[in-house]
Structure formats: C-alpha cells, structure tokens
Design a protein around this motif. Structure first.
Motif, short mmCIF file in Angstrom:
data_model
loop_
_atom_site.label_atom_id
_atom_site.label_comp_id
_atom_site.label_asym_id
_atom_site.label_seq_id
_atom_site.Cartn_x
_atom_site.Cartn_y
_atom_site.Cartn_z
N ILE A 93 45.13 37.03 46.12
CA ILE A 93 45.91 36.75 45.06
C ILE A 93 47.07 36.13 45.61
N ASN A 94 47.68 34.66 45.36
CA ASN A 94 48.84 34.13 45.72
C ASN A 94 49.95 34.39 44.58
N LYS A 95 49.56 34.22 43.24
CA LYS A 95 50.53 34.31 42.21
C LYS A 95 49.62 34.55 40.74
N ILE A 96 50.25 35.65 40.23
CA ILE A 96 49.75 35.78 38.46
C ILE A 96 51.06 35.40 37.70
N ARG A 97 50.72 34.70 36.60
CA ARG A 97 51.33 34.09 35.48
C ARG A 97 50.87 34.78 34.21
N TRP A 98 51.77 35.33 33.46
CA TRP A 98 51.11 35.70 32.28
C TRP A 98 51.46 34.85 31.23
N LEU A 99 50.36 34.49 30.17
CA LEU A 99 51.02 33.58 29.08
C LEU A 99 51.45 34.40 28.07
N PRO A 100 52.47 33.60 27.27
CA PRO A 100 53.10 34.31 26.01
C PRO A 100 52.02 34.82 25.11
N GLN A 101 52.20 35.89 24.47
CA GLN A 101 51.23 36.84 23.63
C GLN A 101 51.13 36.13 22.42
N GLN A 102 50.02 35.66 22.13
CA GLN A 102 49.82 34.94 20.61
C GLN A 102 49.09 35.92 19.59
N ASN A 103 48.31 36.95 20.12
CA ASN A 103 47.72 37.85 19.21
C ASN A 103 47.30 39.20 19.86
N ALA A 104 46.61 40.04 19.45
CA ALA A 104 46.58 41.45 20.06
C ALA A 104 46.14 41.24 21.55
N ALA A 105 45.48 40.46 22.18
CA ALA A 105 44.98 40.13 23.50
C ALA A 105 46.19 39.69 24.35
N VAL A 116 42.08 28.71 40.36
CA VAL A 116 42.95 29.26 39.18
C VAL A 116 41.98 29.96 38.18
N LYS A 117 42.11 31.33 37.78
CA LYS A 117 41.28 31.85 36.82
C LYS A 117 42.15 32.34 35.64
N LEU A 118 41.72 32.12 34.26
CA LEU A 118 42.39 32.59 33.30
C LEU A 118 41.58 33.79 32.63
N TRP A 119 42.21 35.03 32.49
CA TRP A 119 41.72 36.22 32.20
C TRP A 119 42.26 36.69 30.84
N LYS A 120 41.52 37.30 30.08
CA LYS A 120 41.67 37.94 28.73
C LYS A 120 41.70 39.38 29.03
N ASN A 183 53.57 26.11 30.97
CA ASN A 183 54.49 25.54 30.47
C ASN A 183 55.08 26.32 29.22
N SER A 184 56.36 25.80 28.55
CA SER A 184 56.82 26.16 27.69
C SER A 184 56.00 25.70 26.31
N ASP A 185 55.22 24.78 26.34
CA ASP A 185 54.57 24.38 25.15
C ASP A 185 53.19 25.20 25.07
N HIS A 186 53.05 26.22 25.97
CA HIS A 186 52.01 27.28 25.80
C HIS A 186 50.60 26.71 25.78
N GLU A 187 50.57 25.20 26.18
CA GLU A 187 49.12 24.70 26.08
C GLU A 187 48.87 24.27 27.52
N THR A 188 49.78 23.97 28.45
CA THR A 188 49.40 23.65 29.90
C THR A 188 50.04 24.40 30.78
N TYR A 189 49.57 24.20 32.05
CA TYR A 189 50.25 24.87 33.19
C TYR A 189 49.96 23.83 34.33
N MET A 190 50.98 24.28 35.41
CA MET A 190 50.65 23.43 36.66
C MET A 190 50.17 24.45 37.79
N SER A 191 49.59 23.80 38.65
CA SER A 191 49.44 24.42 39.91
C SER A 191 49.62 23.79 41.03
#
Length: 449
Positions: A93-105, A116-120, A183-191
């Motif tokens: 694992i080279n990097k981990i980044r959290w997304l800002p929390q929007q709900n209970a998950a 890159v993988k997105l985990w819930k 990204n701060s728009d919470h919709e996109t990210y870069m790799s």
C-alpha cells in the motif's frame, strides 16, 4: 518537548507475531488520520490496511482517552502479475486517503503501484429477523407452509464492522503511483505516477482525465520525474506537484484542461559552491503538503524540510536542517541506497509546528514561531504509558554529553519514513518498521531545543 510528555499508546502493527522476526510484509508503508482524527489507518507492504479507532474518555480511567485500538483489518491489495510486460505488481500500500465523512459510513482510498480502490467502512449492530419467505438460517421456506404474513423486525446484535470494496480504479497508470489526493469538491481525486497525474470522478471507474503529462517524446530526454502531488485544501482548481529536481509546480485547472504549463514554479537556485556528485539526488523532493490554511507548502528533501509561501516562488520562506550531520556520510549512504529513502513530512493542526522522520528511529519537530527544534526517538522504552520522551542529540565528534549519540553509531536500518499528525490535537502517529507509535502531548507549548 516538556518533561510531562505523555505517551498514550504504542501499537504493534504485527500484533502477535514474534517481535524479533519482522517479515517484509509487516513493514508499515503509510499512515493517515481521518478528518476528525477519530480513526487512523495504516497500510503495509503485505497489502493490508489496519484501522484504529480512538477510545472515548472513560470516567474511571481519565488517561484512557487518546488510546487507539484496532477497529478493523482487511486485505486491500493482492500481488498481481502483468503478463503483457512480465512484471510483478506488488501488493504494498503506497498511500491511504480518507474521504470527508458524509454519513454514518467512512470511506477511504488505498493504492498500490497501479490500482486505486475505494473502501466503505460501516458498522452494523442490528439484524432483521422474522422473514416471511426465509427461515432463521436464511433458507427459502416451502411457500405452501406460509399461512400468515409477519413484519420483520430489527433486533440488536454484537457490533460488526464491515469493510466492503465500492470502486476499483485500474488500468490508468503505466508507472508507479506515488500519490493520491482527494479534492475539496468531495467529488474528484487525483492519482500521480512518475510522469503523469490523472483526475478521477469518485463514481466513475472506467475513465480518468490526464491533467499533467511530463513524458518526453523520446524517453532519453527525460530529466525529472513527479515525486508527490496534492490538491489545495480549499480551492478545488489548484494542485501542486513536486519533482526529483527539487522544484514545485502549482497548477490551476481553470487555465487549461492539461496542466502542463504551471501557474507558479517554486525553485531555489543552487549555490554553485555547494555542488557535488550527490546534489541532484539529495535535492529531490520526497513529499509535499499544503498547510491547513492553504497559504504554505511544506516539502521534504533528503537533508532538509522547507516551508514555501505560495506568494513567493524564488526561495523557501524557512529551511530546517533535519540531519545536517549526514552531509559527510553521503558517500556511504549512496552505497547502501539509503540516500534514496523517501521521508514524509506533516503539519500540526495550527500550522505552527512541522514534523518529519530521520534515522535511528528518530523524528524531528520544528516550531515555526520560536525556531526551537527537538529530536525524539520512537522506541519500546518510550512507549510505556505515561513515559517521558527525552530529547536526543547527535554529535559529530569533539566533546560528547552523557546521552549524546555519535553520528557513527546511528542505525540506518531503523528509519521513520511515515508520520501523521492528528488534524486538531497534539497526537502524532509514527511508523517504525512494523511498529506504530502514537504519542500525545502539549507539543507546541512544550518544545525545547
């Protein structure tokens, strides 16, 4: 660091494995707090992610707050083989980044060299019971035996933490991914990899937009590679990436779809009198981080940490010597490959103190307001609850104080490459080989030289 320095917890990432035998797979390769600091994730070379959760304060044990205990462990990446190129793709694992929390998950991104993988991450403490068409074991009932309808009810159950893969962003990188940034728009990210940066939408896995491409037509003309990249914390159109030549480029996505032409270039002119065979290697930037305010950039190269003001491109605002005593050792560090180690850096919550790692399991802190700095050691001795972290000092010869350590006796196999700082409190996480150390203190009030 004050005398009442408080160590809340040391966690062995490899849990019940033999301490004296560390496998390559157990070595921690990234550490990241989430946006509230309640969760802390580590990734290792074996492709595993371990999530720690902060305990809430217990009235009977006033010192229990700040302790982080294992919340969940899961396998994020597996080793793969690229048959077209006959290349093994490591699970590390080279990097981990959290997304800002929007709900209970909670959601987090993890990446190895290619994917890159997105985990819930979610909790379940209730389960439905009283199905009409299924029995308690989940088998379908014989419909002829169903004579009445009932309303299923939710019954309490033991808490279960479930981690499920939601997206896999693959096949977009020819070279090794070194950075991901949400990204701060919470919709996109870069790799970012060595030569390109891709922009992804979090909901779309089959395409990404190439926003930076520094690959020359002829690879023999290649003079630098991308080493790290990050989005601005508040302006969704701004990003920065660093290079192996020691430069930083600020890009504005409003100016053009392809950000090959940067808005600003941050570069320090080299002093010709200091030029040596190693100049280019040690000037390579291994990490870049925006300050929480978004006004400054923190970079780390082999010997120094630098703070840059976004409004001043020609030189850094501040330069901090991390381990200047290694200048005379560059030849042997080149021979044992240590000169290519990539150290990370971190800001504290108020942008007043910076932290970065060094050798011998030392890590360094620099107070930007008072110009004080301190060297501390992450070790088993310092990890007992309520233990005091004693400042360490490295000497290059001449008179030695009692507790000084000679530069010749430093252990270069013990290195603090990965560090993280709680977003609002003085809690830091330090990865030392297969161990995760978590220290808590009134850091900025208690810095001593």
């Amino acid at each position: 660091m004050g005398e009442d320095t408080d160590t809340t917890r040391t966690l062995n990432h490899s849990f019940l494995r033999d301490h004296n035998y560390v496998t390559e797979a157990d070595i921690i390769s990234t550490v990241e707090f989430n946006h509230t600091g309640e969760l802390l994730a580590t990734g290792d070379k074996g492709g595993r992610v371990v999530i720690f959760q902060r305990e809430h304060e217990c009235k009977t044990e006033p010192f229990s707050q700040g302790e982080y205990n294992v919340y969940n462990t899961f396998q994020s990446h597996e080793p793969e083989f690229d048959y077209l190129k006959s290349l093994e793709i490591e699970e590390k694992i080279n990097k981990i980044r959290w997304l800002p929390q929007q709900n209970a998950a909670h959601f987090l991104l993890s990446t190895n060299d290619k994917t890159v993988k997105l985990w819930k991450v979610s909790e379940r403490d209730k389960r439905p019971e009283g199905y009409n068409l299924k029995d308690e074991e989940g088998r379908m009932k014989n419909l002829s035996t169903v004579t009445s309808l009932q309303v299923p009810v939710l019954k309490p159950m033991d808490l279960m933490v479930e981690v499920s893969p939601r997206r896999v962003f693959a096949n977009a990188h020819t070279y090794h991914v070194n950075s991901i940034s949400v990204n701060s728009d919470h919709e996109t990210y870069m790799s970012a990899d060595d030569l390109r940066i891709n922009l992804w939408h979090l909901g779309i896995t089959d395409r990404s937009f190439n926003i930076v491409d520094i690959k020359p037509v002829n690879m023999e003309d290649l003079t630098e590679v991308i080493t790290a990249a990050e989005f601005h914390p508040h302006h969704c159109n701004l990003l920065v990436y660093s290079s192996s030549k020691g430069t930083l480029r600020l890009c504005d996505m409003r100016e053009a779809a392809l950000c090959d032409k940067h808005s600003k270039l941050f570069e320090e002119p080299e002093d010709p009198s200091n030029r040596s065979f190693f100049s280019e290697i040690i000037s390579s930037v291994s990490d870049v981080k925006f300050s929480h305010s978004g006004r400054y950039l923190l970079t780390r190269d082999y010997l120094t940490a630098k703070v840059w003001d976004l409004n001043m491109e020609n030189k850094p605002l501040e330069i901090y010597q991390v381990h200047d005593y290694l200048r005379s050792k560059l030849c042997s560090l080149y021979e044992n490959d240590c000169i290519f180690d990539k150290f990370e850096c971190a800001w504290n919550g108020s942008d007043s103190v910076i932290m970065t790692g060094a050798y011998n399991n030392f890590f360094r802190m620099f107070d930007r307001n008072t110009n004080r700095d301190v060297t501390l050691e992450a070790s088993r001795e310092s990890s007992k609850p309520r233990a005091v972290l004693k400042p360490r000092r490295v000497c290059q010869g001449g008179k030695r104080r009692k507790d000084d350590i000679s530069v010749d006796s430093l252990d270069f196999t013990k290195k603090i490459l990965h560090t993280a700082w709680h977003p609002t409190e003085n809690i830091i996480a330090i990865a030392a080989t297969n161990n995760l150390y978590i220290f808590q203190d009134k850091l900025n009030q208690e810095m001593h030289g």
